[in-house]
Design an enzyme around this catalytic site. Structure first.
Site, PDB file in Angstrom:
ATOM      1  N   SER A 131       0.858  -1.189   0.000  1.00  0.00           N
ATOM      2  CA  SER A 131       0.000   0.000   0.000  1.00  0.00           C
ATOM      3  C   SER A 131       0.887   1.229   0.000  1.00  0.00           C
ATOM      4  CB  SER A 131      -0.890   0.002   1.247  1.00  0.00           C
ATOM      5  OG  SER A 131      -1.490   1.267   1.458  1.00  0.00           O
ATOM      6  N   TYR A 166      -1.116  -0.268  10.784  1.00  0.00           N
ATOM      7  CA  TYR A 166      -1.367  -0.718   9.415  1.00  0.00           C
ATOM      8  C   TYR A 166      -0.221  -0.291   8.502  1.00  0.00           C
ATOM      9  CZ  TYR A 166      -3.403  -0.929   4.746  1.00  0.00           C
ATOM     10  OH  TYR A 166      -3.627  -1.189   3.399  1.00  0.00           O
TER      11      TYR A 166
END
Length: 253
Positions: free
Chosen positions: A148, A161
């Site tokens: 990501s 995250y």
């Protein structure tokens, strides 16, 4: 786009029950690959496998919990029994659970680390020998990790995250140094804002609202956009490794 080079491939896709994993599996199968569908939700996998087969493709539903080593071992054994050697692995399974670090959500931290990082390691280890054997036989061999942009762009309340995705990006680079000399390609894909089920996992109403506002302001990527990029990447001739790919919505770029 069509990718005829996929016709001879045997692929494993994690997180295949929805989103980018489902789209990637469907695209692989539509181009002739045999695809093992790995995820926790057995009902969703069975439905997807049936759809792929109805469209003339080949798919194997393999329910698995990648946070559990015994489950991964059993899944790998089932894939090998049904399909033999694997030459394409997509580590897509992931979870995003943002909250302020001060909240001390150990349950969320553990789930994200176990899924996004350790789970990817378990799956990679389960099929590394396959990838090496495929490459040694002169075939293309690919490991694709779906990371990501959170790996290198900071977002408040997404610290853990982001840390898991940064670790996955670094893991991809380190594995490339180990596997590249054996002709196994390792690609790391970092999507930006993408319409998937990840947002539905957020239990913080304020953060869910903020993310919803981003989707209102920015036309997001689709899962199919990311799947197309993955298929393009693994369809290059075996001497070409697209090592790091960042894909963003135009308004986010």
């Amino acid at each position: 786009m069509s990718y005829p080079a996929l016709a001879s491939r045997t692929a494993v896709v994690t997180g295949a029950a929805s989103g980018m994993g489902e789209a990637t599996a469907r695209l692989f199968a539509a181009n002739g690959a045999r695809v093992a569908l790995l995820a926790r939700r057995a009902d969703r996998l069975a439905e997807l496998a049936a759809k792929i087969e109805a469209d003339g493709g080949r798919a194997l539903a393999v329910p698995v919990d990648i946070t559990d080593q015994a489950s991964v071992d059993a899944a790998a054994a089932r894939v090998h029994e049904a399909y033999g050697r694997v030459d394409l692995v997509v580590n897509n399974a992931g979870v995003m659970l943002p909250n302020p670090l001060a909240d001390g959500r150990l349950d969320e931290w553990t789930r994200m680390i176990d899924t996004n990082l350790t789970g990817a390691l378990r799956v990679t280890r389960a099929f590394t020998a396959d990838l090496g054997a495929a490459a040694a036989a002169g075939s293309a061999a690919d490991l694709v990790n779906i990371s990501s942009i959170a790996a290198h762009v900071t977002f408040p309340n997404y610290a853990v995250y982001s840390a898991t995705k940064a670790a996955l990006t670094q893991l991809s680079a380190a594995l490339r140094s180990e596997l590249g000399p054996r002709d196994v390609r390792v690609a790391n894909v970092e999507p930006g804002l993408t319409a998937t089920e990840l947002a539905g996992h957020i239990d913080n109403p304020e953060l869910a609202g903020q993310l919803g506002g981003m989707f209102d302001a920015i036309p997001a990527l689709t899962s199919e956009d990311v799947a197309d990029l993955v298929a393009y990447t693994v369809s290059r001739r075996r001497e070409v490794n697209l090592r790091q790919l960042v894909v963003l919505p135009t308004r986010q770029a």
